[in-house]
Design a protein around this motif. Structure first.
Motif, PDB file in Angstrom:
ATOM      1  N   GLY A 449      12.552 -26.147  34.568  1.00 39.06           N
ATOM      2  CA  GLY A 449      11.558 -26.540  35.560  1.00 39.06           C
ATOM      3  C   GLY A 449      11.314 -25.520  36.651  1.00 39.06           C
ATOM      4  O   GLY A 449      10.456 -25.714  37.507  1.00 39.06           O
ATOM      5  N   LYS A 450      12.068 -24.432  36.645  1.00 37.54           N
ATOM      6  CA  LYS A 450      11.983 -23.419  37.695  1.00 37.54           C
ATOM      7  C   LYS A 450      10.854 -22.431  37.415  1.00 37.54           C
ATOM      8  O   LYS A 450      10.472 -22.198  36.268  1.00 37.54           O
ATOM      9  N   ARG A 451      10.355 -21.817  38.488  1.00 44.82           N
ATOM     10  CA  ARG A 451       9.321 -20.789  38.380  1.00 44.82           C
ATOM     11  C   ARG A 451       9.980 -19.422  38.545  1.00 44.82           C
ATOM     12  O   ARG A 451      10.725 -19.205  39.506  1.00 44.82           O
ATOM     13  N   PRO A 452       9.716 -18.490  37.631  1.00 44.86           N
ATOM     14  CA  PRO A 452      10.347 -17.172  37.745  1.00 44.86           C
ATOM     15  C   PRO A 452       9.781 -16.382  38.912  1.00 44.86           C
ATOM     16  O   PRO A 452       8.621 -16.548  39.296  1.00 44.86           O
ATOM     17  N   LEU A 453      10.611 -15.522  39.467  1.00 41.10           N
ATOM     18  CA  LEU A 453      10.200 -14.665  40.572  1.00 41.10           C
ATOM     19  C   LEU A 453       9.078 -13.732  40.121  1.00 41.10           C
ATOM     20  O   LEU A 453       9.090 -13.237  39.002  1.00 41.10           O
ATOM     21  N   SER A 454       8.142 -13.489  41.006  1.00 37.58           N
ATOM     22  CA  SER A 454       7.002 -12.618  40.719  1.00 37.58           C
ATOM     23  C   SER A 454       6.830 -11.601  41.833  1.00 37.58           C
ATOM     24  O   SER A 454       7.279 -11.813  42.959  1.00 37.58           O
ATOM     25  N   SER A 455       6.172 -10.494  41.511  1.00 37.85           N
ATOM     26  CA  SER A 455       5.787  -9.511  42.529  1.00 37.85           C
ATOM     27  C   SER A 455       4.299  -9.561  42.837  1.00 37.85           C
ATOM     28  O   SER A 455       3.804  -8.730  43.604  1.00 37.85           O
ATOM     29  N   MET A 456       3.572 -10.496  42.244  1.00 40.37           N
ATOM     30  CA  MET A 456       2.127 -10.564  42.490  1.00 40.37           C
ATOM     31  C   MET A 456       1.862 -10.718  43.988  1.00 40.37           C
ATOM     32  O   MET A 456       2.497 -11.532  44.651  1.00 40.37           O
ATOM     33  N   SER A 457       0.935  -9.923  44.483  1.00 40.27           N
ATOM     34  CA  SER A 457       0.743  -9.793  45.933  1.00 40.27           C
ATOM     35  C   SER A 457      -0.713  -9.927  46.359  1.00 40.27           C
ATOM     36  O   SER A 457      -1.272  -9.027  46.999  1.00 40.27           O
ATOM     37  N   PRO A 458      -1.370 -11.047  46.041  1.00 39.11           N
ATOM     38  CA  PRO A 458      -2.710 -11.232  46.605  1.00 39.11           C
ATOM     39  C   PRO A 458      -2.600 -11.248  48.128  1.00 39.11           C
ATOM     40  O   PRO A 458      -1.731 -11.916  48.686  1.00 39.11           O
ATOM     41  N   THR A 459      -3.478 -10.511  48.797  1.00 40.56           N
ATOM     42  CA  THR A 459      -3.323 -10.281  50.237  1.00 40.56           C
ATOM     43  C   THR A 459      -4.661 -10.414  50.950  1.00 40.56           C
ATOM     44  O   THR A 459      -5.676  -9.910  50.470  1.00 40.56           O
ATOM     45  N   ILE A 460      -4.648 -11.102  52.076  1.00 44.04           N
ATOM     46  CA  ILE A 460      -5.810 -11.152  52.967  1.00 44.04           C
ATOM     47  C   ILE A 460      -5.351 -10.702  54.345  1.00 44.04           C
ATOM     48  O   ILE A 460      -4.321 -11.152  54.851  1.00 44.04           O
ATOM     49  N   VAL A 461      -6.107  -9.793  54.946  1.00 48.05           N
ATOM     50  CA  VAL A 461      -5.786  -9.226  56.254  1.00 48.05           C
ATOM     51  C   VAL A 461      -6.739  -9.814  57.298  1.00 48.05           C
ATOM     52  O   VAL A 461      -7.950  -9.922  57.061  1.00 48.05           O
ATOM     53  N   PHE A 462      -6.177 -10.162  58.467  1.00 42.39           N
ATOM     54  CA  PHE A 462      -6.969 -10.720  59.564  1.00 42.39           C
ATOM     55  C   PHE A 462      -6.880  -9.819  60.784  1.00 42.39           C
ATOM     56  O   PHE A 462      -5.851  -9.176  61.032  1.00 42.39           O
ATOM     57  N   ASP A 463      -7.974  -9.784  61.549  1.00 38.82           N
ATOM     58  CA  ASP A 463      -7.973  -8.978  62.773  1.00 38.82           C
ATOM     59  C   ASP A 463      -7.458  -9.798  63.946  1.00 38.82           C
ATOM     60  O   ASP A 463      -7.046 -10.958  63.795  1.00 38.82           O
ATOM     61  N   ALA A 464      -7.489  -9.207  65.133  1.00 34.56           N
ATOM     62  CA  ALA A 464      -6.938  -9.861  66.319  1.00 34.56           C
ATOM     63  C   ALA A 464      -7.701 -11.123  66.695  1.00 34.56           C
ATOM     64  O   ALA A 464      -7.171 -11.992  67.396  1.00 34.56           O
ATOM     65  N   GLU A 465      -8.945 -11.231  66.243  1.00 32.19           N
ATOM     66  CA  GLU A 465      -9.744 -12.421  66.514  1.00 32.19           C
ATOM     67  C   GLU A 465      -9.608 -13.481  65.434  1.00 32.19           C
ATOM     68  O   GLU A 465     -10.289 -14.514  65.477  1.00 32.19           O
ATOM     69  N   GLY A 466      -8.744 -13.228  64.467  1.00 31.75           N
ATOM     70  CA  GLY A 466      -8.514 -14.209  63.417  1.00 31.75           C
ATOM     71  C   GLY A 466      -9.525 -14.164  62.288  1.00 31.75           C
ATOM     72  O   GLY A 466      -9.584 -15.082  61.465  1.00 31.75           O
ATOM     73  N   ARG A 467     -10.317 -13.096  62.206  1.00 28.35           N
ATOM     74  CA  ARG A 467     -11.320 -12.974  61.154  1.00 28.35           C
ATOM     75  C   ARG A 467     -10.754 -12.187  59.967  1.00 28.35           C
ATOM     76  O   ARG A 467     -10.037 -11.212  60.173  1.00 28.35           O
ATOM     77  N   PRO A 468     -11.087 -12.598  58.736  1.00 28.13           N
ATOM     78  CA  PRO A 468     -10.630 -11.808  57.586  1.00 28.13           C
ATOM     79  C   PRO A 468     -11.325 -10.450  57.570  1.00 28.13           C
ATOM     80  O   PRO A 468     -12.547 -10.371  57.746  1.00 28.13           O
ATOM     81  N   VAL A 469     -10.560  -9.389  57.384  1.00 31.11           N
ATOM     82  CA  VAL A 469     -11.144  -8.050  57.348  1.00 31.11           C
ATOM     83  C   VAL A 469     -10.885  -7.340  56.031  1.00 31.11           C
ATOM     84  O   VAL A 469     -11.480  -6.285  55.778  1.00 31.11           O
TER      85      VAL A 469
END
Length: 575
Positions: A449-469
């Motif tokens: 039932g366990k999920r194997p460890l992954s290195s997948m790295s979907p990434t979203i970056v936000f600026d100081a105003e909280g907007r996705p950049v």
């Protein structure tokens, strides 16, 4: 096992996804610009399908579903409905970030002896990959249905039409597709798989061929009517039967395992980096933590003050990543089964203590794992075992909805078993084969039932105003972390456009060697790096980075800038 051995053998596992492109070094590209919406994915058919859905008024999640379904057909070696995925979604109207976990799970009947031989030692991975034993319960379909229910704008069935039409009418086979088939030693072992990828003479399907997949079209039509049909009924029965009855490594996955699968909503892992906030997936992915640690260490080392890809930059990047990989291999696993000190691993004080181990201009004799705050159990460090056959795509819709999704079936062509037109995954070989080392348990050991460890790295970056950049990610097995971190440094610190940041040469340190991308500009630094103490080698470090950067003007308007990895066959397109 010391940290300098953590990535030993990774390059030996790269031939299908990396060497396929090694004869075609990256060509210069320009970023793609758009005003309202964009898709960047690993295949032009998939990019076009996603953009078509956006033009119909679909959300970024809608487009993501269409993209992944088309990739099931045109990039079957990397991902598909027989595998798993992680999806980050930013809802710009609600101002919320959600992390969807569609990672595969192990059958309930397996335990930590799954990949041990008769003498009690770990089996060879290449022997364990083909056949049913390595397959986990696929998570993509239910995860996408979960995300669509919350964020879809178009009807579920409509999102399947591009892939269904393409599967029935056929797509043009690319040289890379043929190369991958030609160099796989397992595909011909399974009759249904061999019948699809090879002709009557046993030759792989050739470039320029229009390849049809009516079996997949039929499966997608069933799922378009009801996504639950994947998890109960004839499709689930066929998956379980194929896995249990194959003569090669039969497995224990059952219809009950498939029916019981549930995707998870996880807490995103977000770390501050200068004026930005970098957000990624938490466990069972190591990506968000390891990318965040790498950048956190680099922030205090002045990476923004050195010339891109100079010897100084390579040194800082390699040493920082070594420390992040050491923690990854020691502390990370499925939090439903093991305690992972997530907050401690990204704590600024802890990251500062790790940074103190780096002396710019020199090579650490060893890069040990640390002891983060909140750690409860001492786990044993083991090497990562992922093989880099994965895909990533990024999407931004007209409302500001933003997707970063990385999907995989693990090895190239997964476990090589084709059921109803799609390939099954071999994700269970992402578990550590040895359940303990040195008398200590391994966090990523096999458990039902366990999920194997992954290195997948979907990434979203936000600026100081909280907007996705920015939204980005990559395939590459355990090398994903370095690929993504490198690109973020390129965009955020060195102010490169997304295309140029993606094209920056790749590098990784393992086995006592600094491995640098073959035929890249990094080799101009070899004398300076040797003087620091590095042993160097070439490697075909073929990423599959796809990303979008979002620019804002003073009036709140935005423009989009997309990039696709020149090492592969992906594209970015938008309006």
């Amino acid at each position: 096992m010391t940290a300098r051995f953590l990535l030993t053998g990774v390059l030996l596992l790269l031939p299908f996804s990396a060497l396929a492109d090694a004869a075609n070094p990256p060509a210069a590209r320009s970023p793609v610009n758009a005003a309202t919406q964009m898709v960047a994915s690993a295949n032009p058919y998939a990019t076009d399908a996603g953009l078509e859905i956006l033009r119909r008024g679909g959300s970024a999640v809608d487009a993501a579903i269409a993209v992944e379904l088309v990739l099931t057909l045109v990039e079957p070696q990397s991902s598909g409905i027989g595998g798993g995925a992680f999806l980050l979604y930013w809802d710009d109207q609600a101002k919320t970030l959600q992390a969807y976990d569609g990672r595969e799970t192990a059958p309930s009947a397996v335990d930590e002896t799954l990949f041990l031989d008769a003498s009690g030692g770990p089996r060879g991975k290449s022997d364990a990959v083909p056949g049913g034993q390595s397959a986990g319960v696929p998570g993509v379909v239910r995860m996408l249905a979960m995300a669509h229910k919350a964020h879809g704008r178009l009807g579920w069935a409509e999102l399947f039409q591009p892939a269904i039409k393409l599967a029935r009418d056929g797509f043009v086979v690319s040289p890379r597709f043929t190369y991958l088939i030609s160099n796989d030693k397992h595909l011909k072992k399974f009759p249904e798989t061999a019948a699809y990828f090879f002709d009557a003479k046993g030759e792989p399907v050739q470039p320029g061929t229009v390849l049809k997949n009516p079996a997949l079209a039929n499966t997608l039509e069933i799922l378009a009517a009801d996504p639950e049909a994947f998890y109960t009924g004839p499709i689930a029965a066929d998956i379980a039967a194929a896995i249990q009855n194959t003569p090669i490594n039969p497995g224990k996955l059952t219809e009950q395992d498939i029916a019981g699968y549930q995707p998870r909503l996880r807490e995103p892992v977000c770390v501050p980096y200068r004026v930005w906030r970098i957000c990624g997936m938490g466990p069972p992915s190591s990506g968000g933590i390891a990318v965040g640690q790498t950048l956190g260490i680099l922030e205090g080392l002045g990476i923004d003050k050195v010339r891109p890809m100079s010897a100084e930059a390579v040194n800082l990047f390699a040493e920082s990543a070594r420390l992040a990989y050491a923690d990854r291999a020691t502390w990370l696993g499925d939090t439903d089964f093991v305690h992972v000190p997530v907050a401690g691993l990204i704590d600024p004080s802890y990251i500062a203590s790790r940074r103190a181990l780096v002396t710019p201009g020199s090579v650490m004799p060893d890069a040990p794992a640390g002891l983060p705050p909140g750690a409860r159990e001492a786990y044993r460090t083991v090497e990562p075992s992922e093989i880099p056959a994965t895909t990533h795509f990024s999407i931004v819709d007209r409302w500001g909805g933003t997707v970063a999704m990385t999907a995989s079936i693990e090895d190239a062509f997964g476990d090589r078993m084709m059921v109803r037109g799609f390939l099954l995954n071999n994700e269970l070989t992402d578990f550590s084969f040895a359940p303990e080392a040195g008398g200590k348990p391994v966090a990523n050991r096999v458990q039902g039932g366990k999920r194997p460890l992954s290195s997948m790295s979907p990434t979203i970056v936000f600026d100081a105003e909280g907007r996705p950049v920015a939204t980005l990610g990559s395939p590459g097995g355990p090398l994903i972390i370095g690929f993504v971190a490198k690109t973020l440094v390129g965009v955020l610190d060195w102010k490169l456009n997304i295309q140029d940041a993606i094209a920056l040469p790749n590098l990784v340190y393992f086995g006592g060697n600094l491995i640098m991308e073959r035929d890249s500009a990094l080799w101009q630094q070899k004398d300076a790096l040797a003087a620091m103490g590095y042993q160097m080698r070439e490697g075909s470090l073929v990423s599959g980075l796809h990303g979008i950067v979002i620019h804002y003007d003073d009036n709140g308007g935005r423009t989009l800038e997309g990039g696709a990895d020149p090492r592969r066959e992906g594209t970015a397109a938008g309006d």
